[in-house]
Design a protein around this motif. Structure first.
Motif, PDB file in Angstrom:
ATOM      1  N   UNK A   5       0.820  -1.220   0.105  1.00  0.00           N
ATOM      2  CA  UNK A   5       0.014  -0.045   0.025  1.00  0.00           C
ATOM      3  C   UNK A   5       0.916   1.293   0.034  1.00  0.00           C
ATOM      4  N   UNK A   6       2.088   1.008   0.663  1.00  0.00           N
ATOM      5  CA  UNK A   6       2.793   2.344   0.752  1.00  0.00           C
ATOM      6  C   UNK A   6       3.699   2.674  -0.683  1.00  0.00           C
ATOM      7  N   UNK A   7       3.951   1.624  -1.162  1.00  0.00           N
ATOM      8  CA  UNK A   7       4.519   1.710  -2.638  1.00  0.00           C
ATOM      9  C   UNK A   7       3.569   1.979  -3.558  1.00  0.00           C
ATOM     10  N   UNK A   8       2.214   1.797  -3.338  1.00  0.00           N
ATOM     11  CA  UNK A   8       1.246   2.249  -4.243  1.00  0.00           C
ATOM     12  C   UNK A   8       1.066   3.837  -4.110  1.00  0.00           C
ATOM     13  N   UNK A  10       3.211   6.054  -2.771  1.00  0.00           N
ATOM     14  CA  UNK A  10       4.375   6.718  -3.583  1.00  0.00           C
ATOM     15  C   UNK A  10       4.399   6.769  -4.960  1.00  0.00           C
ATOM     16  N   UNK A  11       4.055   5.757  -5.579  1.00  0.00           N
ATOM     17  CA  UNK A  11       3.791   5.558  -7.096  1.00  0.00           C
ATOM     18  C   UNK A  11       2.746   6.648  -7.505  1.00  0.00           C
ATOM     19  N   UNK A  12       1.596   6.903  -6.715  1.00  0.00           N
ATOM     20  CA  UNK A  12       0.538   7.796  -7.053  1.00  0.00           C
ATOM     21  C   UNK A  12       0.959   9.157  -7.028  1.00  0.00           C
ATOM     22  N   UNK A  13       1.911   9.383  -5.862  1.00  0.00           N
ATOM     23  CA  UNK A  13       2.638  11.027  -5.788  1.00  0.00           C
ATOM     24  C   UNK A  13       3.599  11.193  -6.818  1.00  0.00           C
ATOM     25  N   UNK A  14       4.409  10.022  -7.254  1.00  0.00           N
ATOM     26  CA  UNK A  14       5.277  10.241  -8.468  1.00  0.00           C
ATOM     27  C   UNK A  14       4.669  10.748  -9.783  1.00  0.00           C
ATOM     28  N   UNK A  15       3.410  10.041  -9.898  1.00  0.00           N
ATOM     29  CA  UNK A  15       2.793  10.325 -11.196  1.00  0.00           C
ATOM     30  C   UNK A  15       2.137  11.556 -11.034  1.00  0.00           C
TER      31      UNK A  15
END
Length: 397
Positions: A5-8, A10-15
């Motif tokens: 969930x944390x990785x997801x 962070x991925x959304x933030x990067x996007x």
């Protein structure tokens, strides 16, 4: 689970960050474009006196003066683009004086250097401007780029620039070789490019028609449409019997469009050609040339395996006065199969079209056909032959 969930997240933030950067970049490019356009408009107004001076002295004997003062890069580009605009519009000595001005002002050298730019867009823009300035000096470099370049938008820009700038016929042939070596079906576009040359177009086309390279011949044939060039007719006469199907078909179309006086033997040979396009083209031309002596050939061609040959033959018979029209009536009355169907279709079409007559000769021709029509079908003018679709046979055209 929490790690995923944390990785997801962070991925959304990067996007989101990347999207924000993209939007900001688009706004920056838009604002930059608007600023450049405003500056260009300002420089156009600033140099209006210089532009008017150039226009007034184009017919003079002295060379045109260079742009005045110390100019910024964008100012030079504005003056260059204005000069290219005039070069495209003018011909002869006026154009040559503007070409010399671009050379003396250093515009040509600046763009030749840009051909080595790492940025693809700058190379395309430089090649385009060099063609606009008719820069013969840049032709060897442009040819070298075409030789090394894979087929792309730059290839087309380079080819057009070379065609506009070339001073020798062998440079145009080399350009065509590099343009067509990729095997793309671009002969019509190549013809459009080759006709932008400053050289004698008729001499260039004659040389291309006589070349052993069939691609060159196809380009020349495509370039000849809409061009009145008597010098190429002898070459067309030879290509009418060429072995390659595409070349022969195009040569026949052009040859017939020049309204030649065809011998009966030539007509028979062309009407028995193995290529349906040749037969269809000849059948159509016989009606427009009013070749009444070819009626028996057109009558036989109504049984051809190809629909276009049958249709064009029937159309030509309808154009060959009452004799041709009577042949259609005979086939419609006593024939069978596809030839009867195509005859019925063109009889009805002729009666509908010819009925709208305005001149005396048209009225006389219509009345003759009307009498033939009633003799074979025994109906009045108001009763039309049933409409029959032209069906049957080969539809691969």
């Amino acid at each position: 689970m929490e790690a995923h969930l944390t990785i997801a997240i962070y991925f959304i933030y990067v996007c989101l960050v990347l999207i924000g950067i993209g939007i900001a970049l688009l706004f920056f490019m838009k604002i930059r474009h608007i600023r450049i356009q405003r500056k260009k408009e300002f420089y156009l107004q600033k140099h209006q006196d210089y532009f008017k001076f150039i226009q007034l002295h184009l017919n003079g004997v002295s060379a045109l003066p260079l742009p005045p003062g110390s100019l910024t890069k964008l100012e030079r580009r504005v003056i260059q683009e204005k000069s290219i605009e005039w070069i495209e519009q003018l011909k002869g000595d006026l154009r040559e004086k503007l070409i010399t001005l671009c050379q003396d002002a250093g515009f040509v050298q600046d763009d030749i250097k840009l051909l080595d730019s790492l940025f693809y867009g700058r190379r395309i823009a430089a090649a385009y401007r060099l063609g606009g300035m008719r820069s013969a000096e840049a032709v060897p470099r442009l040819l070298s780029m075409m030789e090394q370049e894979k087929y792309s938008a730059l290839t087309i820009v380079l080819a057009r620039a070379i065609s506009k700038s070339a001073e020798r016929g062998d440079q145009l042939k080399e350009m065509l070789h590099h343009l067509l070596r990729h095997g793309k079906p671009i002969h019509n576009m190549a013809a459009d490019i080759i006709m932008e040359t400053r050289l004698d177009a008729s001499r260039i086309l004659v040389k291309l028609l006589e070349d052993e390279n069939s691609d060159f011949v196809k380009v020349a044939l495509a370039a000849m449409w809409g061009q009145a060039i008597p010098e190429v007719v002898p070459a067309l006469d030879r290509l009418v019997v060429a072995e390659e199907k595409d070349v022969r078909a195009e040569a026949v179309k052009l040859y017939l469009s020049s309204n030649p006086v065809l011998k009966d033997e030539t007509i028979r040979d062309l009407m028995s050609d193995s290529d349906w396009e040749v037969r269809a083209t000849v059948a159509k031309s016989l009606g427009t040339m009013h070749a009444a002596g070819s009626i028996p050939l057109l009558r036989t061609a109504l049984q051809d395996a190809n629909w276009w040959v049958r249709n064009n033959s029937a159309e030509s018979l309808a154009l060959l006065g009452e004799t041709g029209f009577e042949v259609l009536c005979q086939i419609a009355k006593h024939g069978s199969g596809v030839e009867r169907e195509i005859a019925l279709y063109h009889i009805e079409r002729t009666m509908l079209q010819d009925g709208d007559h305005q001149k005396l000769d048209q009225m006389v021709a219509y009345n003759k056909k009307k009498l033939l029509y009633e003799r074979y079908f025994g109906v009045s003018e108001s009763t039309k032959v049933r409409q029959v679709a032209a069906v049957g046979g080969d539809y691969t055209a």
